[in-house]
Design a protein around this motif. Structure first.
Motif, short mmCIF file in Angstrom:
data_model
loop_
_atom_site.label_atom_id
_atom_site.label_comp_id
_atom_site.label_asym_id
_atom_site.label_seq_id
_atom_site.Cartn_x
_atom_site.Cartn_y
_atom_site.Cartn_z
N PRO A 97 -2.10 13.89 5.92
CA PRO A 97 -1.83 13.00 4.79
C PRO A 97 -0.76 11.98 5.17
CG PRO A 97 -1.79 15.31 4.11
CD PRO A 97 -1.80 15.30 5.61
N ARG A 98 -0.66 10.92 4.40
CA ARG A 98 0.35 9.91 4.65
C ARG A 98 1.73 10.55 4.73
NH1 ARG A 98 4.01 6.93 1.88
NH2 ARG A 98 3.49 7.99 -0.07
N GLN A 99 2.51 10.12 5.68
CA GLN A 99 3.84 10.66 5.88
C GLN A 99 4.90 9.73 5.29
OE1 GLN A 99 4.50 13.86 7.99
NE2 GLN A 99 2.61 13.83 6.81
N GLY A 100 6.07 10.29 5.03
CA GLY A 100 7.22 9.46 4.69
C GLY A 100 7.46 9.20 3.22
N LEU B 87 2.86 17.30 1.40
CA LEU B 87 2.99 16.87 2.78
C LEU B 87 3.33 15.38 2.88
CD1 LEU B 87 -0.06 18.78 4.28
CD2 LEU B 87 2.34 19.42 4.43
N THR B 88 3.06 14.66 1.81
CA THR B 88 3.52 13.27 1.71
C THR B 88 4.89 13.21 1.04
OG1 THR B 88 1.28 12.35 1.61
CG2 THR B 88 3.05 11.01 0.69
N ASP B 89 5.00 13.87 -0.10
CA ASP B 89 6.20 13.72 -0.93
C ASP B 89 7.47 14.26 -0.31
OD1 ASP B 89 4.61 12.55 -2.85
OD2 ASP B 89 4.32 14.39 -3.99
N SER C 203 0.83 -1.20 0.00
CA SER C 203 0.00 0.00 0.00
C SER C 203 0.86 1.25 0.00
CB SER C 203 -0.92 0.00 1.22
OG SER C 203 -0.18 -0.04 2.42
N VAL C 204 2.01 1.20 0.68
CA VAL C 204 2.92 2.35 0.68
C VAL C 204 3.48 2.58 -0.71
CG1 VAL C 204 5.11 3.22 1.55
CG2 VAL C 204 3.50 2.15 3.12
N ASP C 205 3.90 1.48 -1.38
CA ASP C 205 4.43 1.61 -2.73
C ASP C 205 3.39 2.17 -3.68
OD1 ASP C 205 6.82 0.64 -1.86
OD2 ASP C 205 6.51 -1.41 -2.59
N GLU C 206 2.14 1.70 -3.55
CA GLU C 206 1.08 2.20 -4.40
C GLU C 206 0.84 3.67 -4.18
OE1 GLU C 206 -3.64 1.35 -5.42
OE2 GLU C 206 -2.56 0.10 -3.98
N ALA C 207 0.84 4.09 -2.91
CA ALA C 207 0.66 5.51 -2.61
C ALA C 207 1.79 6.33 -3.18
CB ALA C 207 0.57 5.71 -1.10
N ALA C 208 3.01 5.79 -3.13
CA ALA C 208 4.16 6.51 -3.67
C ALA C 208 4.03 6.67 -5.18
CB ALA C 208 5.45 5.77 -3.32
N ARG C 209 3.56 5.62 -5.86
CA ARG C 209 3.37 5.72 -7.30
C ARG C 209 2.31 6.75 -7.64
NH1 ARG C 209 4.27 0.08 -6.95
NH2 ARG C 209 2.01 -0.31 -6.80
#
Length: 268
Positions: free
Chosen positions: A112-115, A90-92, A7-13
């Protein structure tokens, strides 16, 4: 945070797809590329808010005495939103803090998602940079990255984790306080790898004088970073700290950009 690596990788994409690299702006002539060959490149975070200011600073300051100009490429990294500061940043630009460690989100609701900083840095280096190199002959030894606030934190993260990715790191009013546990650990790991006579890197950390009253102690943290890194001049770190009179967290942007561009052009 996500429920797992997938899920983290998908969010990053998804974050990467939201990005847009503004068409690079080239100034100067091919005849003026310099001894190193190729155009130096300046990557600019939060392009939605500052790309025009950066472009004009490079256009004006890049003029040589003969009027031919000092060549440079400016690459804006922005979002497909008509707002100065998109929420996706705020995520990127952030480090992987848990939301429990952060203050209440100023815009209401949940953070928003962090990191996403590592994923975004890979996006810049592995997707944007090849695109730029396909459009212009660039000098890989003369590349800079500029960011402000959370973007300034990202610039420090890039310095600490990918020190050979750029030759110049330009961090304005870096948002250290919320992420200080992680960014300090990265700093410690970075300095332990430095060796006397190391490859020269230019670092500018700038803040506004009126940010001294900011609750996140921006000036104190930024000055501390500059002082600690400045102790490693013999390892190739050229560190400068600037506090701009009568400027606040937002009004400091044009003057910081002017100073950053000046350093960038002088170091190429």
């Amino acid at each position: 945070m996500g429920n797992g690596s997938d899920s983290v990788d998908e969010a990053a994409r998804d974050a990467g797809r939201r990005q847009r690299a503004n068409v690079p702006h080239l100034f100067g002539s091919a005849a003026g590329r310099g001894a190193g060959g190729g155009f130096p490149v300046l990557y600019v975070l939060d392009a939605n808010s500052v790309i025009g200011t950066v472009v004009e600073a490079v256009r004006l300051q890049g003029r040589s005495r003969d009027g031919q100009g000092s060549p440079a490429v400016v690459v804006g990294l922005g979002y497909d939103e008509e707002v100065p500061f998109a929420t996706a940043r705020l995520t990127d630009y952030s480090l992987p803090m848990t939301v429990e460690e952060l203050p209440p989100f100023s815009r209401g609701g949940e953070w928003p998602r962090q990191g996403g900083a590592d994923d975004f840095l890979r996006f810049v280096l592995e997707e944007v940079r090849p695109m730029v190199e396909s459009m212009a002959t660039v000098n890989r030894e003369r590349q800079a990255i500029l960011g402000h606030s959370l973007g300034g934190l990202f610039v420090l993260h890039a310095l600490y984790t990918r020190p050979d990715a750029f030759s110049t790191y330009l961090a304005g009013s870096p948002s250290i306080d919320w992420y200080k546990r992680l960014i300090f650990a990265e700093e410690q790991a970075f300095v332990t790898q430095l060796q006397p006579g190391g490859k020269r890197k230019h670092v500018l950390i700038g803040v506004g004088e009126e940010e001294q009253t900011h609750p996140t102690r921006i000036n104190e943290h930024a000055r501390g970073v500059a002082e600690r890194l400045g102790a490693f001049a013999d390892c190739g770190l050229d560190v400068q700290f600037e506090q701009f009179a009568r400027e606040n967290h937002i009004s400091v942007l044009p003057v910081f950009i002017s100073r950053a561009v000046r350093l960038f052009l002088r170091s190429v």
